[in-house]
Enzyme design. Structure first.
Site, PDB file in Angstrom:
ATOM      1  N   SER A  53       0.827  -1.194   0.000  1.00  0.00           N
ATOM      2  CA  SER A  53       0.000   0.000   0.000  1.00  0.00           C
ATOM      3  C   SER A  53       0.872   1.259   0.000  1.00  0.00           C
ATOM      4  O   SER A  53       1.658   1.481  -0.908  1.00  0.00           O
ATOM      5  CB  SER A  53      -0.962  -0.028   1.192  1.00  0.00           C
ATOM      6  OG  SER A  53      -1.889   1.025   1.127  1.00  0.00           O
ATOM      7  N   HIS A  91      -7.920  -5.042  -0.853  1.00  0.00           N
ATOM      8  CA  HIS A  91      -6.628  -4.369  -0.723  1.00  0.00           C
ATOM      9  C   HIS A  91      -5.623  -5.259   0.000  1.00  0.00           C
ATOM     10  O   HIS A  91      -4.463  -5.378  -0.414  1.00  0.00           O
ATOM     11  CB  HIS A  91      -6.836  -3.059   0.030  1.00  0.00           C
ATOM     12  CG  HIS A  91      -5.654  -2.144   0.013  1.00  0.00           C
ATOM     13  ND1 HIS A  91      -4.930  -1.865  -1.125  1.00  0.00           N
ATOM     14  CD2 HIS A  91      -5.065  -1.413   1.018  1.00  0.00           C
ATOM     15  CE1 HIS A  91      -3.961  -1.003  -0.844  1.00  0.00           C
ATOM     16  NE2 HIS A  91      -4.014  -0.737   0.455  1.00  0.00           N
ATOM     17  N   ASP A 130      -0.078  -3.757  -4.230  1.00  0.00           N
ATOM     18  CA  ASP A 130      -1.197  -2.818  -4.381  1.00  0.00           C
ATOM     19  C   ASP A 130      -0.787  -1.410  -3.941  1.00  0.00           C
ATOM     20  O   ASP A 130      -1.298  -0.873  -2.949  1.00  0.00           O
ATOM     21  CB  ASP A 130      -2.418  -3.281  -3.574  1.00  0.00           C
ATOM     22  CG  ASP A 130      -3.731  -2.818  -4.213  1.00  0.00           C
ATOM     23  OD1 ASP A 130      -3.738  -2.587  -5.431  1.00  0.00           O
ATOM     24  OD2 ASP A 130      -4.731  -2.699  -3.497  1.00  0.00           O
TER      25      ASP A 130
END
Length: 519
Positions: free
Chosen positions: A219, A311, A244
């Site tokens: 992330s 996610h 991601d």
């Protein structure tokens, strides 16, 4: 020393104007790019920056993000040149090492008890050489994201997977103090400082005589790896894996402010929640879009947040890939637009994603997974156009990807569109169940005769007889092919009827599956 600041209405009005500008320019660029053009006493330069500009920027940021934090005074920390709005800390010109950024080491010598490693300006001032660190082993640096810490479940799972696979130096970066919720804007701003301190860690590792370093960021942690790479220039890291990479506030960022293929010799990226928390644009030499890259299967179950679940699947997939014998295999696609238009069918040009990704791989690849762990479904095989691995869509009674179904109801973008089954059947071949006139007992008589005649001609050697009478009967059968009374005359045509029945059964099964109904 702490100073509380009270703002006048004029300051608030002016700060709102600056906030409009900051939404376009990005506050980080404003801090790093603005310089005073005046040298008067009213614009005194402090540490290369204009104090009055910094004050106004701090004021604007404080007022703009006050609504996302609980009530509290705005505090400026003079010794470290940063300021705090509620629980959100904005770092400005802090040096490394930083007490808010810690490094912990796991090895096979200490698989459970993390070892704190102090990193400083030189190897002599650091305790790296007296730790469990072994420069002869591969080194992984694992970086968490926004509103998390090093104990995020899939990140800790990586530790067990790596240490069960072999011997590694596993460094976990804990910068949770600088990236708590709900302080996303300040966390984004602080990523540059975190990257600088990680670069210092990598530099000390290089001082030990090895450059076998692999950064793994999840992330916002994936964007942190960019700043570490920029700080290390001209040295280039061997590999960066982005799980991601975060999208908010990075859409229009420059190349030096976001993860891209220039940050390492090999950059591989896994996309699982694009357009929401993750980026949809390509970020590396190779980008893998899992199940379309937006929503992951199984994330709608159990009342969980499907976006957060999707996610977090990125580190889940990567952790599983470390020791998976099945593997996450993806097929090549030219672009995401091509995928949306249905131009990326399964093909035999496949590569494996995750830890064992071939570092010569380049391009964009699509991957399907299971809805539950183990997620990997292996390699898709169709060397002769006959064999297929089970499609995970079938688990949900879906014949086609729901994203494609939304934009292509009739399947016109599929390669087999208009390749109508050349076989007469009373069952409609319309995917929505409508009765098309042509397939509703109208105009099929000639098609029936031609089809049966074709089969008889192909198989006539099987039905050749030795007598003249049987040969004449066979010619009469060919002449009147398609008539039921002729078919029933010959016992040898039972095989033909059986194959026709199997063909009809396959058509019925193919077109009787329930269609996908969008929510």
């Amino acid at each position: 020393m702490y100073v509380s600041i009270v703002y006048s209405p004029m300051e608030i009005l002016f700060s709102n104007f600056l906030l409009f500008i900051s939404n376009v320019i990005d506050l980080r660029s404003l801090w790093s790019g603005l310089r005073c053009s005046s040298t008067s006493s009213k614009s005194k330069i402090v540490n290369g920056r204009c104090q009055i500009v910094q004050y106004v920027c701090d004021t604007a940021a404080a007022l703009h993000f006050a609504h996302i934090t609980h009530a509290g005074p705005v505090i400026i920390r003079q010794p470290r040149s940063d300021f705090t709005v509620g629980t959100c800390t904005w770092v400005v010109e802090r040096p490394c090492p930083d007490q808010d950024i810690k490094f912990y080491l796991f090895t096979r010598s200490n698989p459970e008890d993390r070892q704190y490693v102090h990193i400083d300006e030189t190897l002599e001032k650091s305790n790296l050489s007296t730790s469990y660190f072994n420069p002869s082993l591969p080194t992984k640096v694992i970086i968490h994201g926004y509103n998390g810490d090093m104990f995020l479940e899939p990140l800790i799972k990586m530790k067990g997977e790596y240490l069960n696979r072999g011997s590694y130096n596993l460094f976990y970066v804990d910068w949770s103090v600088l990236g708590p919720g709900p302080c996303y804007p300040s966390a984004v701003h602080n990523t540059k400082h975190v990257g600088t301190c990680i670069a210092q860690l990598v530099q000390r590792i290089l001082d030990t005589g090895t450059d076998n370093v692999h950064l793994i960021g999840f992330s916002l942690g994936a964007q942190v790896t960019n700043y570490a790479a920029v700080k290390l220039r001209p040295f280039k890291l061997r590999r960066i894996s982005g799980l991601d990479p975060a999208m908010p506030l990075f859409i229009t960022a420059d190349k030096d402010d976001k993860l891209d293929e220039s940050d390492a010799n090999f950059v591989d990226v896994i996309h699982t929640n694009a357009l929401v928390q993750g980026k949809i644009e390509r970020c590396g030499h190779v980008d893998f879009y899992m199940n379309g890259g937006i929503i992951q299967p199984g994330c709608w179950a159990g009342g969980q947040n499907p976006m957060a679940c999707s996610h977090h699947r990125a580190p889940d997939y990567f952790a599983e890939s470390i020791r998976s014998l099945t593997g996450f295999w993806g097929w090549k696609c030219e672009s995401y637009v091509y995928y949306l238009l249905g131009f990326c069918p399964h093909n035999n040009f496949q590569v494996v994603a995750g830890e064992d990704c071939n570092q010569a791989t380049e391009g964009m690849f699509m991957i399907t997974t299971n809805a539950d762990s183990p997620f990997a479904i292996g390699r898709w095989t169709d060397s002769m156009g006959l064999l297929k691995t089970p499609n995970p869509l079938n688990k949900f009674s879906l014949k086609r990807d729901p994203f494609i179904s939304d934009i292509d109801q009739w399947g016109k973008l599929e390669g087999n569109f208009n390749n109508v089954e050349q076989f007469p059947t009373p069952y409609s071949q319309d995917p929505n169940g409508d009765d098309w006139p042509y397939f509703n007992h109208i105009g099929t008589n000639k098609l029936t005769k031609d089809y049966i005649k074709k089969i008889l001609e192909q198989d006539k050697d099987r039905y050749d007889e030795t007598t003249e009478d049987s040969a004449e009967a066979h010619l009469n059968l060919l002449k009147h092919a398609g008539m039921s009374n002729a078919i029933n005359q010959k016992e040898g045509l039972s095989d033909l009827r059986r194959r026709l029945q199997l063909k009809e059964a396959s058509v019925v099964e193919q077109y009787s599956l329930p269609m996908y109904t969008p929510y």
